[in-house]
Each structure stands twice: as structure tokens, then as C-alpha cells.
Design a protein around this motif. Structure first.
Motif, short mmCIF file in Angstrom:
data_model
loop_
_atom_site.label_atom_id
_atom_site.label_comp_id
_atom_site.label_asym_id
_atom_site.label_seq_id
_atom_site.Cartn_x
_atom_site.Cartn_y
_atom_site.Cartn_z
N THR A 262 0.85 -1.31 0.20
CA THR A 262 -0.10 -0.06 -0.18
C THR A 262 0.96 1.31 -0.02
O THR A 262 0.48 2.24 -0.24
CB THR A 262 -1.17 0.27 1.28
N LEU A 263 2.09 1.05 0.38
CA LEU A 263 2.97 2.33 0.75
C LEU A 263 3.17 3.04 -0.78
O LEU A 263 2.98 4.34 -0.78
CB LEU A 263 4.25 1.93 1.17
N PRO A 264 3.52 2.45 -1.88
CA PRO A 264 3.44 3.20 -3.18
C PRO A 264 2.26 3.79 -3.54
O PRO A 264 2.13 5.18 -4.20
CB PRO A 264 3.87 2.19 -4.14
N VAL A 265 1.06 3.31 -3.35
CA VAL A 265 -0.28 3.87 -3.34
C VAL A 265 -0.42 5.01 -2.56
O VAL A 265 -0.96 6.15 -3.22
CB VAL A 265 -1.53 2.92 -3.29
N LEU A 266 -0.22 5.06 -1.39
CA LEU A 266 -0.26 6.15 -0.48
C LEU A 266 0.57 7.32 -0.78
O LEU A 266 0.19 8.53 -0.97
CB LEU A 266 0.15 5.94 0.82
N ALA A 267 2.01 7.09 -1.37
CA ALA A 267 2.88 8.17 -1.90
C ALA A 267 2.61 8.64 -3.02
O ALA A 267 2.51 9.86 -3.30
CB ALA A 267 4.32 7.54 -1.97
N ALA A 268 1.78 8.13 -3.91
CA ALA A 268 1.26 8.62 -5.48
C ALA A 268 0.31 9.50 -5.02
O ALA A 268 -0.05 10.49 -5.60
CB ALA A 268 0.93 7.58 -6.23
N SER A 269 -0.64 9.07 -3.87
CA SER A 269 -1.80 10.01 -3.73
C SER A 269 -1.38 11.16 -3.06
O SER A 269 -2.10 12.27 -3.29
CB SER A 269 -2.72 9.26 -2.78
N ARG A 270 -0.48 11.22 -2.19
CA ARG A 270 0.04 12.33 -1.50
C ARG A 270 0.61 13.39 -2.57
O ARG A 270 0.63 14.75 -2.45
CB ARG A 270 1.10 12.25 -0.35
N ARG A 271 1.39 12.71 -3.54
CA ARG A 271 2.24 13.37 -4.32
C ARG A 271 1.54 13.95 -5.51
O ARG A 271 1.55 15.08 -6.05
CB ARG A 271 3.43 12.72 -5.13
N GLN A 272 0.62 13.21 -6.19
CA GLN A 272 -0.39 13.43 -7.22
C GLN A 272 -1.41 14.23 -7.17
O GLN A 272 -1.79 15.31 -7.92
CB GLN A 272 -0.37 12.32 -8.13
N ALA A 273 -2.40 13.89 -6.16
CA ALA A 273 -3.37 14.48 -6.00
C ALA A 273 -3.52 15.46 -4.66
O ALA A 273 -4.67 16.01 -4.22
CB ALA A 273 -4.31 13.16 -5.48
N GLY A 274 -2.30 15.47 -4.01
CA GLY A 274 -2.31 16.42 -2.75
C GLY A 274 -3.20 16.16 -1.67
O GLY A 274 -3.43 17.16 -0.95
N ALA A 275 -3.47 14.93 -1.56
CA ALA A 275 -4.23 14.48 -0.67
C ALA A 275 -3.44 14.47 0.84
O ALA A 275 -2.06 14.46 0.93
CB ALA A 275 -4.79 12.91 -0.64
#
Length: 487
Positions: free
Chosen positions: A261-274
Motif C-alpha cells: 500500500t505504501l506506493p499507493v499512498l505516496a502517489a496519492s500524496r504526491r499527485q493528488a495533494g491528499a
């Protein structure tokens, strides 16, 4: 008169002095740090010129800010035989924790309304040895109680995406994506944007596995197959999707285990600004599926302890201060031996029927420290502070007065010896059910000698406990101000 705490090894954690110093801490009669003495010379000058009410000299023991656990199940009122405020906060104090945050589940009633919160806080007062804050609950049908719970003082709102085990599952039901979005829309409508929404992040499996007999249910590998990593992964993907649509809200994933799940979380924080953070638990970074014995239901938890290869990626993420995985919390959940299927009889060791939860609050620090020393780059005291003190304080809105040793902060201290070893025995544990820990017999490093809450000695290794003088922490909010009051 003021109190004076001395040590030749003080870790402030205030960002100004990362190496331990030989100094002292002056604490006023209200339990607030008035001044930090940063050298032995400053200490000598102070002692020469000033009379203190008491001087506590801890010699070469490491004195650091008190630890904070954001994920603790206390089953009182209603199921005090599982874990009550007295036993849980004694275990916390003996483990160096000065503040814990109580989950909304397990007690009766569950904390899903303001009256239920008041029942919890009134029960806690006069029984707690450390300071205690509370999560509120988000369940189907209580959207009208979300803002009131926040206004009444909870640190945030916690929900689950997968039903809890019986009997709690009937009392704290899972929500689906539509219900989550409805709740977020209601909070936005009421202009509540400073809340944390916390998740038990598993989605139900697409197909339930059924085993033919009790003996097959006593094998951990079979149990592990019933809760695959895909349950966590699909839940995290759902949370990331919703978080991207609500960038004004804060989202936090509790007891995360699956490293995928860690890459999914990282992408969401980086790309979606979540605004997304996550925590893992001592058992996920210190225990592995390969070492769970047959019938070892004391190892059962949700999500399950996974294979050893999963640990390396969790440790790698924990070493990155800016990663989504920002803290370690116990997810402490004690229950009776019968509920844990630890009593003798045909049902003993049945992983399918046992209550899921690891009893580990008192041992979190030595478990994490011992396992962290086995890493290629050993875990440092600064990292322990960040993962188990400072970032937990930030998550729960406590960082203006807890989590550091600095002027104006609460005098909350954990005094321990990192190199001292001990063997875990049930007799030395203070949780309600001593025999249900998976760490029994392990040799660990890191002995807590004393715990101080707001200048008060609540635990000393050879003298036991002081009075239950912990305080209930309630969060007072407005759209421009967030602060806590100690009641």
C-alpha cells in the motif's frame, strides 16, 4: 517551589539540540516546564542560587519526552473484564507512555455520540495514570453526531471499512464509500475542516474461505489466507480516491501492515495533494508469520501479521520523515482468555474464532527498539522520538504542549536505559490479561525506569505506581483555533 529533573543524557526533541545533553529541567508546581538547563555548569549555578522543592537525579539514564500512543483499545465501560482504564493506563505508564488516545470501539456503548463520549470520560476520571484523549466514531447513520463529537472534544473520527469481530461488530458497524462521502460532505457543510478521519483499512474479501474442521482453523497459514493483502490494498485505494476528492480533510490509516500500500499512498500524496498519513504497529515490524506457532492465537490481529519480507519495506518507509508512514502505535487490544481462544478445550487455538488483538502497550518501546537495532542502520533515539512521540502529537493536535521538552510544554518524561535487557514474563505486565502477549519469553532491550506525567512520578521501576492523576484531554475547536484543555 519548582522541581528539578537531572540527567547526564537528556534528549529534548525540540529541534534545537538533537544530541543528548548533560543538564536539567525546571518544572513549576503546575507541571509545566519553566526552563531547560543545557549544561552541567548551568545546573550547578542553578543549584547554588536556588532552592528547589525536590531534585530528581536520574544519572546516566536517558530522559526523553514521554511517549504518545494514538491507538489503544480500552473496553470500559461495558467490558472492563477485557481491559479497563486502570490496567491499561498502568501498562502505558510502565511502558514510558504519558499520553494515550482511546479508540471508540470495544466499550459499551461505543463512542459514536456525545452521550457515549461523556460516559467514557466520566468513567475514566479518577482511574487513569496517564493523560487520555479519545477518538470519536463514524458509523452508518450517525452523520448528525460527527460535528457534535468533534465539538465535545474527540481528537478525530475513526471508522472501519470491514466489520469488526463479534460482539463488537454489531455495535460498531463498517461504513461503505457512499457513507464515507456522505459524512465528509456533512462535515464540509458544517464548515468542519480541521478533523482527522481515521480508518481501519481493510475491505471484505470477494470470497470467504471456509475450512472443514477445527484442526484446520488452528493453523496460522490457513488463517492468513482468509485475510489477504488485497483487503488492505483495495481499502487504501478507496481512501486515496476519496481523499483526492476532499483535499481539505485529513485522512489517517491506523494499524497498516501491507507494504504494497505504501506506493499507493505516496502517489496519492504526491499527485493528488491528499492529506494522508498512516501508522504501523510494533507487531508488524517485529513479528512475522513464519514464527507464529500452531494454536498461537495470541498472535492474531487484524490486519494479520504477514511474512518477514513485508517488514523490510515497512522499516524503509519508517526511516523517511516525509513518507506517509509517519508513526508507530500499539493497537493494544486485550481480551479475556476465552475470547482469545486461549483456554483449554476443543476450541483452544482456533484462529477463526479468536478475538483479534495484540496486547502490547507496555512493551511497545522495547519491542521497537530491539527490532530496530537489528537493522543495517540501527534505529536512533531521534527516530524513536519522531515515530512514537512527536508525530503522534502532531496527528492528534497535541504538539503545542506535548511531545517535546521545551519551555511551556507539559513535563512528560520517559526515563529509560536503552542497553539494559530483560526477559518478558507475564508477571511483569500490567494489562488486564497478562498471558495473552505474543512476546512472552523474548529477550528485549530497553528498560523503562520511570515515567513522569506533568511533573508527577506515575511509575518507578522498583517502587510501582503513584496516584492515578492522569487527566482527560478534550479538544476545543473553532475554525481558526484548535487547543486542548486538561480536565
Amino acid at each position: 517551589m519548582d522541581l528539578l529533573f537531572l540527567s547526564r543524557c537528556i534528549y529534548l526533541g525540540d529541534g534545537s539540540h538533537e544530541l543528548p545533553l548533560n543538564g536539567g529541567i525546571i518544572v513549576d508546581t503546575g507541571g509545566i516546564i519553566r526552563r531547560v538547563l543545557r549544561t552541567a555548569q548551568e545546573v550547578n549555578t542553578y543549584l547554588y542560587n536556588t532552592e528547589s522543592e525536590a531534585v530528581y537525579d536520574f544519572g546516566d539514564l536517558l530522559l526523553m519526552p514521554g511517549l504518545i500512543d494514538t491507538n489503544v483499545h480500552i473496553s470500559e465501560p461495558g467490558r472492563t473484564d477485557w481491559e479497563g482504564f486502570v490496567s491499561a493506563t498502568k501498562a502505558a505508564a510502565a511502558g514510558g507512555f504519558t499520553t494515550i488516545i482511546n479508540r471508540p470501539t470495544n466499550a459499551t456503548p461505543t463512542t459514536v455520540s456525545v452521550p457515549a463520549l461523556k460516559a467514557k470520560t466520566s468513567t475514566a476520571r479518577g482511574k487513569i495514570y496517564v493523560d487520555v484523549g479519545f477518538w470519536g466514531g463514524l458509523v452508518p447513520g450517525n452523520v448528525d453526531q460527527l460535528a457534535p463529537q468533534l465539538a465535545a472534544g474527540v481528537v478525530g473520527l475513526q471508522c472501519t471499512l470491514c466489520g469488526s469481530a463479534p460482539p463488537v461488530g454489531e455495535e460498531f458497524a463498517a461504513i461503505n464509500e457512499a457513507q464515507l462521502v456522505e459524512a465528509l460532505n456533512q462535515l464540509s457543510k458544517e464548515q468542519v475542516t480541521d478533523a482527522v478521519i481515521a480508518f481501519h483499512a481493510e475491505l471484505p474479501p470477494s470470497e470467504a474461505l471456509v475450512f472443514p474442521d477445527d484442526d484446520s482453523c488452528k493453523c496460522y497459514a490457513n488463517y492468513l489466507r482468509t485475510r489477504p493483502a488485497s483487503m488492505e490494498l483495495s481499502a487504501v485505494e478507496l481512501i486515496c480516491r476519496v481523499a483526492a476528492q476532499h483535499p481539505e480533510q485529513r485522512f489517517h490509516i491506523m494499524n497498516l501492515c501491507c507494504a504494497e500500500t505504501l506506493p499507493v499512498l505516496a502517489a496519492s500524496r504526491r499527485q493528488a495533494g491528499a492529506q494522508l498519513t498512516a501508522e504501523t504497529c510494533p507487531h508488524y515490524v517485529a513479528l512475522s508469520a513464519e514464527e507464529v506457532p500452531e494454536c498461537g492465537t495470541e498472535f492474531k490481529t487484524w490486519p494479520p501479521i504477514r511474512e518477514r519480507a513485508n517488514q523490510a519495506m515497512l522499516w524503509q518507509a519508517l526511516r523517511q520523515p516525509d513518507a506517509a508512514l509517519q508513526l508507530i502505535a500499539s493497537d493494544h487490544s486485550s481480551a479475556t482468555p476465552g475470547a482469545r481462544c486461549l483456554t483449554y478445550g476443543r476450541g483452544r487455538g482456533n484462529f477463526m474464532n479468536a478475538w483479534p488483538g495484540i496486547s502490547s502497550l507496555q512493551l511497545s518501546l522495547p519491542v521497537v527498539w530491539t527490532r530496530g537495532q537489528q537493522e543495517e542502520q540501527p534505529l536512533s533515539v531521534a527516530e524513536v522520538h519522531r515515530l512514537m512521540c512527536w508525530q503522534p502529537a502532531q496527528l492528534c493536535g497535541l504538539s503545542s504542549f506535548k511531545g517535546r521538552i521545551a519551555e511551556g510544554y507539559d513535563a512528560d518524561f520517559c526515563i529509560w536505559q536503552p542497553d539494559e535487557q530483560f526477559t518478558v514474563t507475564s508477571e511483569d505486565l500490567f494489562a488486564a490479561h497478562k498471558a495473552s502477549t505474543p512476546y512472552a519469553g523474548q529477550r528485549l532491550s530497553g528498560v523503562v525506569h520511570a515515567t513522569v506525567v506533568r511533573g508527577l512520578h506515575v511509575y518507578q521501576q522498583y517502587e510501582g505506581f503513584g496516584q492515578p492523576l492522569g487527566k482527560v484531554l478534550l479538544r476545543k475547536t473553532s475554525r481558526k483555533l484548535v487547543k486542548f484543555v486538561r480536565l
